[in-house]
Write an enzyme that holds these catalytic residues in place. Structure first.
Site, PDB file in Angstrom:
ATOM      1  CE  LYS A   1      48.611  33.225  47.157  1.00 11.22           C
ATOM      2  NZ  LYS A   1      47.462  33.924  46.577  1.00 11.22           N
TER       3      LYS A   1
ATOM      4  CE  LYS B   1      55.342  35.464  42.948  1.00  8.38           C
ATOM      5  NZ  LYS B   1      54.167  34.948  42.407  1.00  8.38           N
TER       6      LYS B   1
ATOM      7  CE  LYS C   1      48.456  42.593  43.049  1.00  3.66           C
ATOM      8  NZ  LYS C   1      47.502  41.654  42.476  1.00  3.66           N
TER       9      LYS C   1
END
Ligand code: AMP
Ligand code: TRP
Length: 344
Positions: free
Chosen positions: A124, A211, A214
């Protein structure tokens, strides 16, 4: 679930089941198959708490009015997926101040070097580490606090059903429990990650090497729980399968393998049954049946979701009641931790 045998044999029944989900982005089939279906099952067997972790959500920039809406959306979706507030406690993390309080105590034991190695933080933060906010860095310690607050007194392990991406965070929670107890005496028990053998890592549809997520940039990778049937059909149609023709669970074709895994989990059939069902048929048949199957699972969830959203008083009541229960249950462990450290 690889952890369940341990949970029921060597260490006795877990104190509670706890898991959390962030109110960011849209809930998707990966969340459902990797986590929520297990929560629905486990709530029947163990006292369970499921939290909409809004304090975690603000570690990345999010518009306040969007956050407010997402908290309700995610809570309503949990109920729509089958979390039953008569069986489980559903609450919003920031309604229970004990989470932030225990996080602070654990911060004072957590090694900076350990947090620097967290894969989710590295992903991130990317190249911007120096400018990254401290909350994102501290995210896994808050997660450890979420879990350890529900170990009860005397402490018993909390069972934490999560997708495979959370394994490293669970290791840190175990480590912090150990460190605390070594230094201050037995307040916590090491939590146990419950990661399913199948479905713990549902992949993107167009890019099956990443993967389903969201925050992914490509909506074509993700089946959202609120996607209408035509969007599901379109996305499954465009999903990557790879070369070949045979419909087989072939690990070397990650796209095909992922579609078949979704089919397996939603149909409840064995791999052999599925392969024989599709013998002699091509990928188009798999895709069209899979899209129907997903639609058949999502439609009732969407109907229940709209019912819950049309009754905001009911949802507010569930969350108020959940927060009260979580405050009561967590206060016992928070007080024990504070006493052990010499606070209060
Ligand atoms: P998050 O979307 O990060 O809030 O995750 C909520 C839960 O869903 C966690 O237990 C995750 O491990 C799980 N999860 C998220 N993405 C996937 C995925 N692609 N496959 C399986 N589980 C997932
Ligand atoms: N980090 C988890 C995720 O991204 C969300 C989470 C926060 C969580 N606190 C938790 C999961 C406690 C399990 C237990 O999915």
């Amino acid at each position: 679930m690889d952890a369940e045998p341990r949970a029921s044999s060597s260490v006795g029944a877990p104190a509670r089941v706890f898991s959390g989900i962030m109110p960011t982005g849209t809930l998707h089939l990966g969340n459902y198959l990797g986590a929520i279906v297990h929560w629905v099952r486990l709530q029947q067997v163990h006292p369970s708490l499921f939290s909409v972790v809004d304090l975690h959500a603000i570690t990345t920039p999010i518009d306040p009015s969007l956050l407010r809406e997402k908290i309700r959306e995610v809570a309503a979706l949990l109920l729509a997926c089958g979390i039953d507030p008569d069986l489980a406690t559903v609450f919003v993390q920031s309604d229970v101040p004990a989470h932030a309080e225990l996080c602070w105590i654990l911060n004072c034991l957590a090694p900076v070097g350990r947090l620097e190695r967290m894969v989710q933080f590295k992903e991130k933060a990317g190249q911007q580490r120096e400018n990254e906010n401290v909350g994102l860095f501290d995210y896994p310690v808050l997660q450890a606090a979420d879990i350890l607050l529900y170990c009860g007194q005397p402490p018993r392990p909390v069972l934490v059903p999560v997708g495979a991406d959370q394994r490293q965070h669970l290791e840190l929670a175990r480590d912090l429990a150990r460190r605390f107890d070594l230094r201050f005496g037995p307040v916590f028990a090491e939590p146990i990650a419950a990661v399913a053998e199948t479905g713990a890592r549902i992949m993107g549809l167009e890019n099956p090497l990443k993967k389903m997520s969201k925050s992914g940039s490509n909506p074509g990778d993700v089946i959202a729980l609120l996607d209408p049937p035509d969007a599901v059909r379109r996305k499954i149609k465009r999903a990557v399968t790879g070369p070949g023709r045979e419909v087989r669970f072939d690990q070397s074709q990650p796209g095909l393998f992922n579609l078949l895994t979704i089919y397996q989990l939603l149909s409840g059939q064995s791999r052999a049954e599925i392969e024989s069902h599709f013998a002699g048929k091509g990928y188009a048949a798999l895709k069209s049946e899979l899209a129907e199957l997903i639609g058949a699972v999502l439609t009732p969830i969407q109907d229940r979701y709209h019912d819950v959203r049309s009754n905001p008083d009911y949802l507010a009541e569930v969350l108020t009641d959940g927060a009260e229960r979580a405050r009561r249950e967590s206060s016992v462990v928070l007080e024990a931790a504070k006493r052990a450290v010499g606070l209060g």
